[in-house]
Design a protein around this motif. Structure first.
Motif, PDB file in Angstrom:
ATOM      1  N   UNK A   1     109.890  22.186  -1.213  1.00  0.00           N
ATOM      2  CA  UNK A   1     110.928  21.838  -2.179  1.00  0.00           C
ATOM      3  C   UNK A   1     110.706  20.487  -2.844  1.00  0.00           C
ATOM      4  N   UNK A   2     109.629  19.811  -2.504  1.00  0.00           N
ATOM      5  CA  UNK A   2     109.379  18.505  -3.110  1.00  0.00           C
ATOM      6  C   UNK A   2     108.966  18.654  -4.566  1.00  0.00           C
ATOM      7  N   UNK A   3     109.426  17.733  -5.383  1.00  0.00           N
ATOM      8  CA  UNK A   3     109.108  17.761  -6.813  1.00  0.00           C
ATOM      9  C   UNK A   3     107.614  17.599  -7.043  1.00  0.00           C
ATOM     10  N   UNK A   4     107.115  18.360  -7.999  1.00  0.00           N
ATOM     11  CA  UNK A   4     105.730  18.257  -8.472  1.00  0.00           C
ATOM     12  C   UNK A   4     104.679  18.657  -7.440  1.00  0.00           C
ATOM     13  N   UNK A   5     105.095  19.419  -6.432  1.00  0.00           N
ATOM     14  CA  UNK A   5     104.110  20.018  -5.533  1.00  0.00           C
ATOM     15  C   UNK A   5     103.274  21.034  -6.293  1.00  0.00           C
ATOM     16  N   UNK A   6     101.974  21.023  -6.050  1.00  0.00           N
ATOM     17  CA  UNK A   6     101.103  22.079  -6.584  1.00  0.00           C
ATOM     18  C   UNK A   6     100.866  23.120  -5.507  1.00  0.00           C
ATOM     19  N   UNK A   7     100.332  22.684  -4.376  1.00  0.00           N
ATOM     20  CA  UNK A   7      99.989  23.599  -3.283  1.00  0.00           C
ATOM     21  C   UNK A   7     100.255  22.939  -1.939  1.00  0.00           C
TER      22      UNK A   7
ATOM     23  N   UNK B   1      97.188  12.239 -15.859  1.00  0.00           N
ATOM     24  CA  UNK B   1      97.975  12.866 -14.809  1.00  0.00           C
ATOM     25  C   UNK B   1      97.917  12.022 -13.532  1.00  0.00           C
ATOM     26  N   UNK B   2      99.009  12.054 -12.775  1.00  0.00           N
ATOM     27  CA  UNK B   2      99.045  11.409 -11.472  1.00  0.00           C
ATOM     28  C   UNK B   2      98.644  12.409 -10.389  1.00  0.00           C
ATOM     29  N   UNK B   3      98.349  11.895  -9.184  1.00  0.00           N
ATOM     30  CA  UNK B   3      97.919  12.788  -8.111  1.00  0.00           C
ATOM     31  C   UNK B   3      98.276  12.178  -6.759  1.00  0.00           C
ATOM     32  N   UNK B   4      98.556  13.057  -5.800  1.00  0.00           N
ATOM     33  CA  UNK B   4      98.727  12.678  -4.395  1.00  0.00           C
ATOM     34  C   UNK B   4      98.146  13.777  -3.523  1.00  0.00           C
ATOM     35  N   UNK B   5      97.526  13.379  -2.412  1.00  0.00           N
ATOM     36  CA  UNK B   5      97.085  14.312  -1.379  1.00  0.00           C
ATOM     37  C   UNK B   5      97.621  13.825  -0.044  1.00  0.00           C
ATOM     38  N   UNK B   6      98.189  14.739   0.732  1.00  0.00           N
ATOM     39  CA  UNK B   6      98.637  14.450   2.089  1.00  0.00           C
ATOM     40  C   UNK B   6      97.914  15.407   3.027  1.00  0.00           C
TER      41      UNK B   6
ATOM     42  N   UNK C   1      90.231  19.003  13.504  1.00  0.00           N
ATOM     43  CA  UNK C   1      91.335  19.898  13.218  1.00  0.00           C
ATOM     44  C   UNK C   1      92.043  19.458  11.943  1.00  0.00           C
ATOM     45  N   UNK C   2      92.356  20.433  11.112  1.00  0.00           N
ATOM     46  CA  UNK C   2      93.136  20.193   9.900  1.00  0.00           C
ATOM     47  C   UNK C   2      94.440  20.962  10.042  1.00  0.00           C
ATOM     48  N   UNK C   3      95.546  20.221  10.182  1.00  0.00           N
ATOM     49  CA  UNK C   3      96.826  20.846  10.482  1.00  0.00           C
ATOM     50  C   UNK C   3      97.654  21.200   9.277  1.00  0.00           C
ATOM     51  N   UNK C   4      97.368  20.587   8.127  1.00  0.00           N
ATOM     52  CA  UNK C   4      98.111  20.871   6.909  1.00  0.00           C
ATOM     53  C   UNK C   4      97.531  20.083   5.763  1.00  0.00           C
ATOM     54  N   UNK C   5      97.801  20.561   4.544  1.00  0.00           N
ATOM     55  CA  UNK C   5      97.252  19.923   3.347  1.00  0.00           C
ATOM     56  C   UNK C   5      98.205  20.173   2.187  1.00  0.00           C
ATOM     57  N   UNK C   6      98.582  19.103   1.482  1.00  0.00           N
ATOM     58  CA  UNK C   6      99.480  19.227   0.330  1.00  0.00           C
ATOM     59  C   UNK C   6      98.925  18.410  -0.824  1.00  0.00           C
TER      60      UNK C   6
END
Length: 282
Positions: A27-33, A98-103, A255-260
């Motif tokens: 539900x976060x704004x501007x999430x792509x994947x 464009x702006x970008x973030x990776x978590x 281990x990769x537990x999640x990616x946004x």
């Protein structure tokens, strides 16, 4: 007394509901994947969120591990990786202003240098755009574009030219956090770029590191039209990309537990809430 308790409970419940919504990544704004890696079978790594992109497992199937953040995780042996072809993920082709973030939620199980987590970063064809790394052995001072030693830290990269930074042998436009990723221990790492600075976060906090993080930078992101990849990127020592693997020892192992991925520089408060809602019990 009853008249006081009932309104209090209503306010408390409403507050909890708002908190849960704030902590819901989808539900976060501007999430792509957002990938939480809860699929039980190979070959079905489709993201949640507004864009339903599927990661393709490369160089053999990637095992699932029950040690995770959202449940399962990907158990990546160095040399394994995942990708989405450029034509199949247009929303991840972040470039220009464009702006970008990776978590990413990671548990490193390798000591090799320059462990790539995710992004659009093709060094073989000088098509670098943005990427999240760990364990680089150098960090760049934004005031001089000179580098000093680093070890097992997180790095957020942005390129404005696709290839090496002018007058430098490699891309030098990246932020490096101060904290070290402990071997075989979960960490939440992130980077953001708002065209004022590249910022790296570690376990929910801005990982300040003198002139290395934040990394003051205001240039547009290069439009390289490259694949989106996870755990490995195309490099010059990999002439057969995407078949086989690089000749040198690069790539993530663990281990990769999640990616946004977001097409916005998410705020420090949002990153703190993400950490609190996903990692407090780890």
């Amino acid at each position: 007394m009853k008249h006081f308790i009932i309104p209090f409970l209503i306010i408390f419940i409403a507050g909890c509901s708002d908190l849960q919504n704030d902590n819901n990544i989808e539900n976060m704004d501007d999430l792509i994947c957002f990938w939480d890696f809860q699929e039980d079978t190979h070959g079905d790594l489709t993201s949640k969120g507004p864009y339903r992109y599927t990661l393709e497992e490369m160089n053999g199937p990637v095992n699932r591990n029950t040690d995770g953040i959202f449940g399962n995780s990907l158990e990546i042996i160095r040399g394994q990786w995942l990708r989405i072809k450029q034509e199949d993920c247009p929303a991840l082709d972040i470039h220009g202003k464009q702006q970008v973030s990776i978590v990413a939620w990671v548990k490193r199980r390798s000591d090799v240098h320059w462990q790539y987590i995710a992004g659009v970063w093709d060094e073989h064809n000088a098509a670098r755009q943005y990427a999240l790394f760990t364990c680089g052995h150098k960090q760049t001072d934004y005031t001089t574009l000179t580098r000093t030693d680093a070890e097992h830290q997180a790095h957020g990269y942005v390129s404005d030219v696709g290839g090496a930074t002018p007058d430098r042998p490699f891309c030098f436009s990246y932020a490096t956090g101060k904290s070290k990723l402990t071997y075989d221990q979960w960490a939440m790492i992130a980077f953001t770029y708002d065209h004022n600075a590249i910022k790296v976060y570690f376990n929910g906090k801005l990982d300040e590191n003198s002139n290395y993080n934040p990394f003051v930078w205001d240039k547009p992101i290069y439009n390289g039209e490259a694949d989106f990849t996870v755990a490995q990127r195309a490099v010059p020592s990999w002439p057969g990309y995407p078949e086989g693997m690089p000749e040198n020892k690069v790539g993530f192992g663990g281990l990769l537990g999640g990616l946004a991925v977001f097409n916005r520089a998410i705020t420090a408060d949002e990153i703190t809430r993400l950490y609190q809602s996903t990692m407090n019990k780890k």
